[in-house]
Design a protein around this motif. Structure first.
Motif, PDB file in Angstrom:
ATOM      1  N   THR A  40       0.971  -1.131   0.044  1.00  0.00           N
ATOM      2  CA  THR A  40      -0.072  -0.040   0.044  1.00  0.00           C
ATOM      3  C   THR A  40       0.935   1.205  -0.178  1.00  0.00           C
ATOM      4  O   THR A  40       1.877   1.494   1.056  1.00  0.00           O
ATOM      5  CB  THR A  40      -0.812   0.108   1.288  1.00  0.00           C
ATOM      6  N   ALA A  84     -17.320  -2.838  -6.504  1.00  0.00           N
ATOM      7  CA  ALA A  84     -18.188  -1.618  -5.807  1.00  0.00           C
ATOM      8  C   ALA A  84     -17.829  -0.545  -6.050  1.00  0.00           C
ATOM      9  O   ALA A  84     -18.472   0.792  -6.037  1.00  0.00           O
ATOM     10  CB  ALA A  84     -17.697  -1.900  -4.140  1.00  0.00           C
ATOM     11  N   ALA A  85     -16.317  -0.212  -6.512  1.00  0.00           N
ATOM     12  CA  ALA A  85     -15.793   1.151  -6.819  1.00  0.00           C
ATOM     13  C   ALA A  85     -16.666   1.656  -8.064  1.00  0.00           C
ATOM     14  O   ALA A  85     -16.738   2.701  -8.487  1.00  0.00           O
ATOM     15  CB  ALA A  85     -14.286   1.055  -6.874  1.00  0.00           C
ATOM     16  N   GLU A  98     -19.900   2.957  -7.470  1.00  0.00           N
ATOM     17  CA  GLU A  98     -19.639   4.216  -6.898  1.00  0.00           C
ATOM     18  C   GLU A  98     -19.638   5.089  -8.036  1.00  0.00           C
ATOM     19  O   GLU A  98     -20.151   6.350  -8.166  1.00  0.00           O
ATOM     20  CB  GLU A  98     -18.808   4.394  -5.819  1.00  0.00           C
ATOM     21  N   ASN A 129      -6.035   4.703  -6.447  1.00  0.00           N
ATOM     22  CA  ASN A 129      -7.165   4.962  -5.635  1.00  0.00           C
ATOM     23  C   ASN A 129      -6.741   6.180  -4.958  1.00  0.00           C
ATOM     24  O   ASN A 129      -7.117   6.560  -4.175  1.00  0.00           O
ATOM     25  CB  ASN A 129      -7.630   4.002  -4.735  1.00  0.00           C
ATOM     26  N   GLN A 143     -11.595 -10.771  -2.550  1.00  0.00           N
ATOM     27  CA  GLN A 143     -11.568  -9.620  -2.108  1.00  0.00           C
ATOM     28  C   GLN A 143     -11.496  -8.274  -3.196  1.00  0.00           C
ATOM     29  O   GLN A 143     -12.144  -7.303  -2.894  1.00  0.00           O
ATOM     30  CB  GLN A 143     -10.484  -9.203  -1.052  1.00  0.00           C
ATOM     31  N   LEU A 144     -10.258  -8.379  -3.868  1.00  0.00           N
ATOM     32  CA  LEU A 144     -10.425  -7.299  -5.068  1.00  0.00           C
ATOM     33  C   LEU A 144     -11.473  -7.189  -5.932  1.00  0.00           C
ATOM     34  O   LEU A 144     -11.690  -5.941  -6.391  1.00  0.00           O
ATOM     35  CB  LEU A 144      -8.901  -7.507  -5.716  1.00  0.00           C
ATOM     36  N   LYS A 145     -11.758  -8.317  -6.269  1.00  0.00           N
ATOM     37  CA  LYS A 145     -12.946  -8.399  -7.367  1.00  0.00           C
ATOM     38  C   LYS A 145     -14.056  -7.682  -6.847  1.00  0.00           C
ATOM     39  O   LYS A 145     -14.735  -6.775  -7.711  1.00  0.00           O
ATOM     40  CB  LYS A 145     -13.440  -9.757  -7.733  1.00  0.00           C
ATOM     41  N   GLU A 146     -14.381  -7.718  -5.509  1.00  0.00           N
ATOM     42  CA  GLU A 146     -15.512  -7.088  -4.952  1.00  0.00           C
ATOM     43  C   GLU A 146     -15.259  -5.768  -4.705  1.00  0.00           C
ATOM     44  O   GLU A 146     -16.177  -4.667  -5.109  1.00  0.00           O
ATOM     45  CB  GLU A 146     -16.007  -7.981  -3.616  1.00  0.00           C
ATOM     46  N   ARG A 147     -14.115  -5.279  -4.559  1.00  0.00           N
ATOM     47  CA  ARG A 147     -13.756  -4.159  -4.240  1.00  0.00           C
ATOM     48  C   ARG A 147     -13.959  -3.205  -5.530  1.00  0.00           C
ATOM     49  O   ARG A 147     -14.337  -2.188  -5.421  1.00  0.00           O
ATOM     50  CB  ARG A 147     -12.361  -3.917  -3.550  1.00  0.00           C
ATOM     51  N   VAL A 148     -13.332  -3.719  -6.653  1.00  0.00           N
ATOM     52  CA  VAL A 148     -13.402  -3.004  -7.879  1.00  0.00           C
ATOM     53  C   VAL A 148     -14.765  -2.795  -8.230  1.00  0.00           C
ATOM     54  O   VAL A 148     -15.173  -1.760  -8.984  1.00  0.00           O
ATOM     55  CB  VAL A 148     -12.375  -3.938  -8.936  1.00  0.00           C
ATOM     56  N   ASP A 167      -1.548  -0.792  -4.411  1.00  0.00           N
ATOM     57  CA  ASP A 167      -2.570  -0.045  -3.902  1.00  0.00           C
ATOM     58  C   ASP A 167      -1.959   1.304  -3.518  1.00  0.00           C
ATOM     59  O   ASP A 167      -1.526   1.596  -2.658  1.00  0.00           O
ATOM     60  CB  ASP A 167      -3.192  -0.839  -2.863  1.00  0.00           C
TER      61      ASP A 167
END
Length: 371
Positions: free
Chosen positions: A114, A363-364, A367, A169, A356-361, A141
């Motif tokens: 990160t 969701a972004a 948005e 991000n 986890q990344l798939k869901e995060r992307v 990240d």
């Protein structure tokens, strides 16, 4: 180190570690003509580092992550800077992050770096080394705020396999210019996903070079450009070895006034690279008026002995027929619009194999659509 000349592509003529070998860009150069230089906070002019980007590490148990000095022999061996900002970043970083996966080791979970911007101007360097027959996933990240320039080297040994996720991000005022270069050994596999959502100006330059036959590279990219944002991706795949493969697929969506997306895809098949199999694709979905897309695929072929070579680019607005079809079945306009955009970008999101990344992307992306 001196100046090296690459005689084939005029877009990638020179490579040097010395900043003085590159003139300050004016915007008239082919490699800079799409980039808003006035918004780079003088990164292209070589301003001093007065800020900070902190690297936070969450490493897989089998992976070693070190912070090293400029004199570490693993740093700067796989990539020579190819423009002024890249050379400035190489000349200015104080410490580098080195990620190592030993021979035949299979990492059981992703290693996450990160990079957190804390304001000001900063430079960085990252080297990822996979020794022969190793396997790993690395996540980069980028968050926070800074004017940041860096170089990233991926050294993938013989028979090794590396998957990389580079997430932009950044905060809305951030500027990020990055060269991300992969050097592939014999029968090596390299897969990268670049996801660019945040920042004011982001210019990512992924590149691939083959060090031996049998290499395989897949480069995927997703970006969503809002009003006033400039998101630029400049790719180079340089086929110098026989019987190698590459696939490029970048997709973006744009909305609101002065949203600007740039995609430059360069593939070179040199005379000695017989049996090359390559294809590159860029698609852009325009959601509102007032946006701008520049998409330029380039393919240079210097041998007639190829397994396959092609490229394509398409940019267009939302299809009214698709929306009408959904609305005619009782689906509200906003929901129909979301479904079309999710379907367009979701084809690449589905290729992300880290849940986890798939869901995060996704969701972004939702948005972004809701904005």
């Amino acid at each position: 180190m001196g100046l090296e000349t690459k005689p084939v592509s005029t877009l990638h003529e020179h490579a040097s570690y010395d900043v003085a070998d590159f003139a300050v860009p004016t915007g008239r150069e082919e490699e800079w003509r799409f980039t808003p230089l006035r918004r780079l906070r003088d990164l292209h002019k070589g301003v001093a580092a007065d800020g900070k980007v902190i690297v936070e590490v969450s490493a897989a148990p089998e992976v070693t992550v070190e912070t090293v000095g400029r004199d570490d022999e693993r740093v700067g061996k796989a990539y020579v800077p190819s423009d002024r900002v890249s050379a400035q970043a190489y000349a200015s970083f104080a410490h580098a992050t080195v990620v190592t996966v030993r021979k035949e080791v299979v990492a059981t979970e992703p290693t996450v770096l990160t990079l957190r911007g804390e304001g000001g101007v900063a430079y960085g360097h990252t080297t990822v080394v996979l020794e022969p027959f190793a396997q790993a996933t690395v996540v980069l990240d980028h968050i926070g705020s800074a004017a940041y320039a860096d170089n990233i080297e991926f050294v993938v040994g013989d028979g090794a396999s590396l998957t990389v996720f580079s997430l932009q991000n950044w905060a809305p005022d951030a500027v990020h210019l990055s060269h991300q270069h992969a050097k592939l050994g014999r029968d090596a596999r390299f897969k990268s996903f670049t996801v660019s959502l945040g920042g004011d100006v982001v210019r990512i330059a992924p590149s691939v070079a083959y060090d031996a036959p049998g290499g395989d590279a897949e480069l995927y990219g997703l970006y969503f450009v809002d009003g006033g944002q400039h998101l630029e991706h400049r790719l180079l795949v340089d086929h110098t070895q026989p019987n190698c493969r590459s696939r490029v697929d970048y997709r973006g969506a744009l909305q609101d006034e002065d949203a600007h997306a740039v995609w430059i895809g360069d593939v070179i098949i040199r005379a000695e690279a017989e049996g090359t199999d390559t294809y590159e694709l860029n698609r852009n979905l325009v959601l509102t008026d007032g946006t701008r897309v520049d998409s330029v695929p380039n393919l240079e072929i210097l041998t007639g002995e190829v397994a396959g070579a092609g490229h394509a680019s398409a940019s267009g607005r939302l299809d009214d027929q698709h929306l009408f079809y959904l609305q005619a079945r009782g689906i509200p306009y906003d929901t129909a619009r979301r479904m079309v955009v999710r379907g367009f970008l979701g084809q690449l999101v589905d290729k992300i194999d880290v849940p986890q990344l798939k869901e995060r992307v996704m969701a972004a992306i939702d948005e972004e659509i809701d904005r």
